[in-house]
Design a protein around this motif. Structure first.
Motif, PDB file in Angstrom:
ATOM      1  N   ALA A 252      30.477  46.532  60.858  1.00 12.48           N
ATOM      2  CA  ALA A 252      29.233  46.515  61.623  1.00 12.48           C
ATOM      3  C   ALA A 252      28.218  47.412  60.950  1.00 12.48           C
ATOM      4  CB  ALA A 252      29.473  46.970  63.062  1.00 12.48           C
ATOM      5  N   ILE A 253      26.957  47.121  61.219  1.00 13.56           N
ATOM      6  CA  ILE A 253      25.873  47.889  60.624  1.00 13.56           C
ATOM      7  C   ILE A 253      24.767  48.060  61.651  1.00 13.56           C
ATOM      8  CG2 ILE A 253      24.766  45.821  59.648  1.00 13.56           C
ATOM      9  CD1 ILE A 253      24.078  47.575  57.170  1.00 13.56           C
ATOM     10  N   SER A 254      24.172  49.232  61.655  1.00 14.86           N
ATOM     11  CA  SER A 254      23.099  49.509  62.590  1.00 14.86           C
ATOM     12  C   SER A 254      21.835  48.754  62.205  1.00 14.86           C
ATOM     13  CB  SER A 254      22.832  51.016  62.619  1.00 14.86           C
ATOM     14  OG  SER A 254      22.483  51.476  61.316  1.00 14.86           O
ATOM     15  N   ALA A 255      20.871  48.757  63.112  1.00 16.10           N
ATOM     16  CA  ALA A 255      19.660  47.960  62.915  1.00 16.10           C
ATOM     17  C   ALA A 255      18.890  48.356  61.652  1.00 16.10           C
ATOM     18  CB  ALA A 255      18.761  48.082  64.139  1.00 16.10           C
ATOM     19  N   GLU A 256      18.806  49.654  61.406  1.00 10.21           N
ATOM     20  CA  GLU A 256      18.055  50.098  60.227  1.00 10.21           C
ATOM     21  C   GLU A 256      18.929  50.181  58.989  1.00 10.21           C
ATOM     22  OE1 GLU A 256      20.216  53.650  61.302  1.00 10.21           O
ATOM     23  OE2 GLU A 256      19.281  52.035  62.431  1.00 10.21           O
ATOM     24  N   GLY A 257      20.227  49.964  59.192  1.00  9.39           N
ATOM     25  CA  GLY A 257      21.135  49.932  58.048  1.00  9.39           C
ATOM     26  C   GLY A 257      21.741  51.265  57.680  1.00  9.39           C
TER      27      GLY A 257
ATOM     28  N   SER B 241      27.037  35.591  53.793  1.00  8.11           N
ATOM     29  CA  SER B 241      25.683  35.850  54.269  1.00  8.11           C
ATOM     30  C   SER B 241      25.547  35.313  55.683  1.00  8.11           C
ATOM     31  CB  SER B 241      24.655  35.165  53.379  1.00  8.11           C
ATOM     32  OG  SER B 241      24.733  35.623  52.052  1.00  8.11           O
ATOM     33  N   CYS B 242      24.677  35.930  56.430  1.00  8.72           N
ATOM     34  CA  CYS B 242      24.381  35.470  57.783  1.00  8.72           C
ATOM     35  C   CYS B 242      22.881  35.648  57.997  1.00  8.72           C
ATOM     36  CB  CYS B 242      25.167  36.263  58.803  1.00  8.72           C
ATOM     37  SG  CYS B 242      24.720  35.934  60.530  1.00  8.72           S
ATOM     38  N   VAL B 243      22.211  34.540  58.245  1.00  5.86           N
ATOM     39  CA  VAL B 243      20.768  34.557  58.438  1.00  5.86           C
ATOM     40  C   VAL B 243      20.439  34.400  59.919  1.00  5.86           C
ATOM     41  CG1 VAL B 243      18.587  33.459  57.862  1.00  5.86           C
ATOM     42  CG2 VAL B 243      20.408  33.583  56.157  1.00  5.86           C
ATOM     43  N   MET B 244      19.554  35.247  60.394  1.00  7.05           N
ATOM     44  CA  MET B 244      19.104  35.168  61.781  1.00  7.05           C
ATOM     45  C   MET B 244      17.756  34.462  61.862  1.00  7.05           C
ATOM     46  SD  MET B 244      18.096  38.163  64.529  1.00  7.05           S
ATOM     47  CE  MET B 244      19.775  38.652  64.931  1.00  7.05           C
ATOM     48  N   SER B 245      17.617  33.620  62.855  1.00  4.17           N
ATOM     49  CA  SER B 245      16.317  33.044  63.194  1.00  4.17           C
ATOM     50  C   SER B 245      16.104  33.194  64.691  1.00  4.17           C
ATOM     51  CB  SER B 245      16.252  31.562  62.789  1.00  4.17           C
ATOM     52  OG  SER B 245      17.242  30.813  63.476  1.00  4.17           O
ATOM     53  N   GLY B 246      14.830  33.204  65.082  1.00  6.39           N
ATOM     54  CA  GLY B 246      14.507  33.266  66.503  1.00  6.39           C
ATOM     55  C   GLY B 246      14.549  34.651  67.110  1.00  6.39           C
ATOM     56  N   GLY B 247      14.656  35.677  66.276  1.00  6.11           N
ATOM     57  CA  GLY B 247      14.694  37.034  66.798  1.00  6.11           C
ATOM     58  C   GLY B 247      14.106  38.024  65.808  1.00  6.11           C
TER      59      GLY B 247
ATOM     60  N   PHE C  32      35.599  45.935  51.525  1.00  5.26           N
ATOM     61  CA  PHE C  32      34.469  45.174  52.040  1.00  5.26           C
ATOM     62  C   PHE C  32      33.273  46.105  52.211  1.00  5.26           C
ATOM     63  CE2 PHE C  32      36.979  41.655  54.505  1.00  5.26           C
ATOM     64  CZ  PHE C  32      37.702  41.392  53.351  1.00  5.26           C
ATOM     65  N   THR C  33      32.097  45.557  52.001  1.00  4.49           N
ATOM     66  CA  THR C  33      30.867  46.306  52.196  1.00  4.49           C
ATOM     67  C   THR C  33      29.883  45.464  52.996  1.00  4.49           C
ATOM     68  OG1 THR C  33      31.159  47.462  50.082  1.00  4.49           O
ATOM     69  CG2 THR C  33      28.969  47.526  51.094  1.00  4.49           C
ATOM     70  N   ILE C  34      29.414  46.012  54.103  1.00  3.58           N
ATOM     71  CA  ILE C  34      28.396  45.337  54.895  1.00  3.58           C
ATOM     72  C   ILE C  34      27.034  45.912  54.525  1.00  3.58           C
ATOM     73  CG2 ILE C  34      28.623  46.938  56.857  1.00  3.58           C
ATOM     74  CD1 ILE C  34      28.071  44.519  58.701  1.00  3.58           C
ATOM     75  N   SER C  35      26.051  45.052  54.426  1.00  2.00           N
ATOM     76  CA  SER C  35      24.694  45.482  54.123  1.00  2.00           C
ATOM     77  C   SER C  35      23.731  44.499  54.774  1.00  2.00           C
ATOM     78  CB  SER C  35      24.466  45.554  52.615  1.00  2.00           C
ATOM     79  OG  SER C  35      24.619  44.270  52.027  1.00  2.00           O
ATOM     80  N   ARG C  36      22.468  44.853  54.756  1.00  2.00           N
ATOM     81  CA  ARG C  36      21.479  43.972  55.364  1.00  2.00           C
ATOM     82  C   ARG C  36      20.165  44.063  54.620  1.00  2.00           C
ATOM     83  NH1 ARG C  36      21.179  45.447  61.345  1.00  2.00           N
ATOM     84  NH2 ARG C  36      19.343  44.076  61.357  1.00  2.00           N
ATOM     85  N   ASP C  37      19.419  42.982  54.679  1.00  2.00           N
ATOM     86  CA  ASP C  37      18.079  42.920  54.118  1.00  2.00           C
ATOM     87  C   ASP C  37      17.162  42.495  55.267  1.00  2.00           C
ATOM     88  OD1 ASP C  37      15.689  42.320  52.885  1.00  2.00           O
ATOM     89  OD2 ASP C  37      16.627  41.434  51.126  1.00  2.00           O
ATOM     90  N   ASN C  38      16.500  43.457  55.860  1.00  2.00           N
ATOM     91  CA  ASN C  38      15.691  43.143  57.034  1.00  2.00           C
ATOM     92  C   ASN C  38      14.483  42.271  56.693  1.00  2.00           C
ATOM     93  OD1 ASN C  38      17.469  44.503  58.644  1.00  2.00           O
ATOM     94  ND2 ASN C  38      16.132  46.262  59.050  1.00  2.00           N
ATOM     95  N   ALA C  39      14.060  42.320  55.456  1.00  2.00           N
ATOM     96  CA  ALA C  39      12.936  41.470  55.040  1.00  2.00           C
ATOM     97  C   ALA C  39      13.344  39.999  54.976  1.00  2.00           C
ATOM     98  CB  ALA C  39      12.403  41.923  53.695  1.00  2.00           C
ATOM     99  N   LYS C  40      14.637  39.768  54.810  1.00  2.00           N
ATOM    100  CA  LYS C  40      15.141  38.393  54.705  1.00  2.00           C
ATOM    101  C   LYS C  40      15.963  37.981  55.913  1.00  2.00           C
ATOM    102  CE  LYS C  40      15.225  38.389  49.649  1.00  2.00           C
ATOM    103  NZ  LYS C  40      16.039  38.186  48.420  1.00  2.00           N
TER     104      LYS C  40
END
Length: 124
Positions: A50-55, A21-27, A68-76
Protein backbone atom coordinates in the motif's frame (compact mmCIF):
# COMPACT_ATOMS: atom_id res chain seq x y z
CA UNK A 1 -17.46 7.14 -10.28
CA UNK A 2 -13.99 5.81 -9.61
CA UNK A 3 -12.77 3.05 -11.89
CA UNK A 4 -9.54 1.15 -11.55
CA UNK A 5 -7.99 -0.84 -14.38
CA UNK A 6 -4.99 -3.10 -13.81
CA UNK A 7 -2.59 -4.28 -16.45
CA UNK A 8 0.82 -5.87 -16.78
CA UNK A 9 0.12 -9.38 -15.61
CA UNK A 10 1.24 -12.43 -17.53
CA UNK A 11 3.05 -15.74 -17.52
CA UNK A 12 6.67 -15.60 -16.43
CA UNK A 13 9.31 -17.97 -15.13
CA UNK A 14 10.62 -18.13 -11.60
CA UNK A 15 13.18 -15.39 -11.03
CA UNK A 16 11.65 -13.07 -13.60
CA UNK A 17 10.23 -9.61 -13.02
CA UNK A 18 6.95 -7.92 -13.83
CA UNK A 19 5.54 -4.47 -13.37
CA UNK A 20 1.85 -4.09 -12.77
CA UNK A 21 0.02 -0.84 -13.41
CA UNK A 22 -3.32 0.41 -12.21
CA UNK A 23 -4.92 3.49 -13.73
CA UNK A 24 -7.66 5.42 -11.97
CA UNK A 25 -10.39 7.33 -13.75
CA UNK A 26 -13.33 9.26 -12.36
CA UNK A 27 -11.57 10.44 -9.23
CA UNK A 28 -8.93 12.81 -7.93
CA UNK A 29 -6.13 10.28 -7.76
CA UNK A 30 -3.84 12.35 -5.56
CA UNK A 31 -6.20 12.15 -2.57
CA UNK A 32 -6.51 8.37 -2.63
CA UNK A 33 -4.40 5.87 -0.80
CA UNK A 34 -3.76 2.86 -3.03
CA UNK A 35 -3.23 -0.77 -2.28
CA UNK A 36 -2.35 -3.97 -4.07
CA UNK A 37 -3.86 -7.26 -3.02
CA UNK A 38 -3.70 -10.73 -4.48
CA UNK A 39 -5.77 -13.87 -4.45
CA UNK A 40 -4.38 -17.28 -5.28
CA UNK A 41 -6.65 -20.15 -6.30
CA UNK A 42 -8.46 -21.57 -3.30
CA UNK A 43 -7.09 -18.93 -0.96
CA UNK A 44 -8.37 -15.73 0.56
CA UNK A 45 -7.35 -12.41 -0.83
CA UNK A 46 -4.28 -11.06 0.92
CA UNK A 47 -2.55 -7.73 1.29
CA UNK A 48 0.55 -7.12 -0.81
CA UNK A 49 1.47 -3.44 -0.59
CA UNK A 50 0.00 0.00 0.00
CA UNK A 51 1.03 3.58 -0.57
CA UNK A 52 -0.20 6.84 0.86
CA UNK A 53 -1.82 9.51 -1.28
CA UNK A 54 1.30 11.64 -1.60
CA UNK A 55 3.52 8.60 -1.92
CA UNK A 56 5.55 9.22 1.19
CA UNK A 57 4.53 6.10 3.07
CA UNK A 58 4.63 2.54 1.82
CA UNK A 59 3.70 -0.73 3.47
CA UNK A 60 4.45 -4.29 2.44
CA UNK A 61 3.48 -7.78 3.38
CA UNK A 62 6.41 -9.68 4.84
CA UNK A 63 6.23 -12.19 2.01
CA UNK A 64 7.03 -9.56 -0.63
CA UNK A 65 9.20 -7.12 1.25
CA UNK A 66 12.54 -6.56 -0.52
CA UNK A 67 11.14 -8.04 -3.75
CA UNK A 68 8.14 -5.83 -4.56
CA UNK A 69 8.04 -2.06 -4.76
CA UNK A 70 4.89 0.04 -4.84
CA UNK A 71 5.03 3.51 -6.35
CA UNK A 72 2.70 6.03 -7.88
CA UNK A 73 2.66 8.77 -10.48
CA UNK A 74 -0.04 11.21 -9.49
CA UNK A 75 0.32 13.09 -12.76
CA UNK A 76 -0.66 9.92 -14.61
CA UNK A 77 -3.26 8.68 -12.13
CA UNK A 78 -1.33 5.44 -11.93
CA UNK A 79 0.00 3.16 -9.21
CA UNK A 80 2.64 0.57 -9.96
CA UNK A 81 3.81 -2.66 -8.43
CA UNK A 82 7.31 -3.63 -9.47
CA UNK A 83 7.92 -7.30 -8.75
CA UNK A 84 11.30 -9.00 -8.94
CA UNK A 85 12.55 -12.48 -8.11
CA UNK A 86 9.11 -13.92 -8.70
CA UNK A 87 8.35 -17.41 -7.47
CA UNK A 88 5.45 -19.80 -8.12
CA UNK A 89 4.07 -18.75 -4.72
CA UNK A 90 3.42 -15.31 -6.21
CA UNK A 91 0.94 -16.77 -8.68
CA UNK A 92 -2.39 -15.03 -8.14
CA UNK A 93 -4.83 -12.51 -9.47
CA UNK A 94 -3.56 -9.10 -8.44
CA UNK A 95 -6.02 -6.35 -7.59
CA UNK A 96 -5.52 -2.68 -6.96
CA UNK A 97 -7.79 -0.79 -4.60
CA UNK A 98 -8.31 2.79 -3.50
CA UNK A 99 -9.61 4.70 -0.52
CA UNK A 100 -10.12 8.43 -0.34
CA UNK A 101 -8.44 10.37 2.44
CA UNK A 102 -6.82 7.33 3.99
CA UNK A 103 -3.13 7.26 4.80
CA UNK A 104 -2.83 3.62 3.72
CA UNK A 105 -3.90 0.28 5.09
CA UNK A 106 -3.28 -3.43 4.86
CA UNK A 107 -6.95 -4.04 5.66
CA UNK A 108 -8.95 -4.70 2.52
CA UNK A 109 -12.18 -3.80 4.30
CA UNK A 110 -11.10 -0.19 4.37
CA UNK A 111 -10.81 0.15 0.61
CA UNK A 112 -13.72 1.54 -1.38
CA UNK A 113 -12.91 0.80 -4.99
CA UNK A 114 -11.43 -2.25 -6.67
CA UNK A 115 -10.17 -3.12 -10.09
CA UNK A 116 -11.03 -6.27 -11.98
CA UNK A 117 -7.64 -7.84 -11.38
CA UNK A 118 -4.77 -9.01 -13.54
CA UNK A 119 -3.46 -12.56 -13.57
CA UNK A 120 0.16 -13.24 -12.67
CA UNK A 121 1.37 -16.78 -13.23
CA UNK A 122 4.90 -17.81 -12.32
CA UNK A 123 6.13 -21.15 -13.60
CA UNK A 124 8.90 -23.10 -11.89
Amino acid sequence: QVQLVESGGGLVQAGDSLRLSCVMSGGSFSIYAMGWFRQAPGKERQFVAAISAEGGRTYYADSVKDRFTISRDNAKNTVFLQMISLSPEDTAVYYCASKKFMIASYDERRYENWGQGTQVTVSS
